[in-house]
Design an enzyme around this catalytic site. Structure first.
Site, short mmCIF file in Angstrom:
data_model
loop_
_atom_site.label_atom_id
_atom_site.label_comp_id
_atom_site.label_asym_id
_atom_site.label_seq_id
_atom_site.Cartn_x
_atom_site.Cartn_y
_atom_site.Cartn_z
N GLU A 68 -11.81 1.67 6.54
CA GLU A 68 -10.69 1.82 7.47
C GLU A 68 -10.63 3.29 7.87
OE1 GLU A 68 -6.07 0.38 7.90
OE2 GLU A 68 -6.58 1.79 6.30
N GLU A 86 0.82 -1.22 0.00
CA GLU A 86 0.00 0.00 0.00
C GLU A 86 0.86 1.26 0.00
OE1 GLU A 86 -3.44 2.14 2.79
OE2 GLU A 86 -2.17 0.55 3.62
#
Length: 250
Positions: free
Chosen positions: A234, A135
């Protein structure tokens, strides 16, 4: 129709971690994810997830003290951390694992270490049918994070040269790094590299759709692209978690 996962490290924090599985099951979630399960008994986590009827989509490999180890740790230390993650993955059976890079300058040495370490993790987790996701993380939130652009992620994946590595597309981070989320999402999906999606508002990382990113549009775009994974929230709730779950209806 979009399917959503609750991130139990950031949401339902009014409750103890193991009680969050049941809480999430009372809402329109198809799965759960969390960041670091290693302070809890793996069998108890499994029991709580099974009881709630929520499969585990993703969790993170151990981060060490540096927001990840892949660009920093020796092969021996990195492999030890992944072996711990594998112990949990063998029981919890996530579909994906986020292996973090760490805070490190981008040099030939850290890049070579990252490529070697992620390749090894991909090989090992492939045996469990667990996809490694990497990520890009923005430097406003985590100054100095090694992996911080999509171009860098593409180059690293090409260098790693293992099919079990994909990109975690987090709208919170990528909006702040690049903007152009529509084009970037089409680009990552078209390259066959879209491994997981996480959403939160920008810039405050609250409920999706409450900041500068049109979450409903992103959900529709993912549907049009044929993305068949879950979309994970998230984010840090602005208030009590259940009061802010309207984004599930966007």
């Amino acid at each position: 129709m979009s399917r959503f996962a609750a991130n139990l490290s950031l949401t339902f924090t009014e409750l103890d971690f193991l009680d969050r599985f049941d809480a999430a099951s009372k809402h329109a979630f198809s799965a759960v994810e969390f960041q670091y399960p290693y302070d809890f008994d793996v069998q108890e986590i499994k029991q709580r997830a099974d009881s709630a009827g929520l499969p585990i989509e993703l969790f993170n490999a151990p981060p060490g003290d540096t927001f990840g180890l892949a660009a920093l740790a020796s092969p021996e230390d990195f492999q030890q951390s992944i072996e711990q993650a594998i112990t949990y993955a063998t029981v919890l059976k996530p579909k994906k694992m986020h292996v973090m890079a760490g805070i490190a300058d981008v040099t030939s040495e850290t890049t070579a270490r990252y490529v070697e370490n992620i390749r090894w993790a991909a090989q090992q987790l492939d045996k469990l049918d667990v996809v490694v996701v990497i990520e890009p993380i923005n430097h406003y939130s985590v100054p100095g994070y090694f992996l911080h652009t999509l171009e860098q992620a593409y180059w690293l994946i090409d260098s790693i040269a293992h099919p079990n590595v994909k990109i975690l597309f987090d709208t919170f981070h990528l909006q702040q790094i690049h903007g152009n989320l529509t084009r970037r999402l089409r680009e990552v999906h078209g390259a066959g590299l879209l491994g997981h999606v996480q959403v939160a508002s920008v810039p405050d990382r609250h409920e999706p759709g409450t900041g500068e990113v049109n979450a409903a549009y992103i959900f529709q775009l993912l549907s049009e692209l044929g993305y068949d994974g879950v979309i994970a929230g998230e984010y840090h709730p602005a208030g009590e978690t259940t009061a802010g779950l309207g984004w599930l209806e966007l």
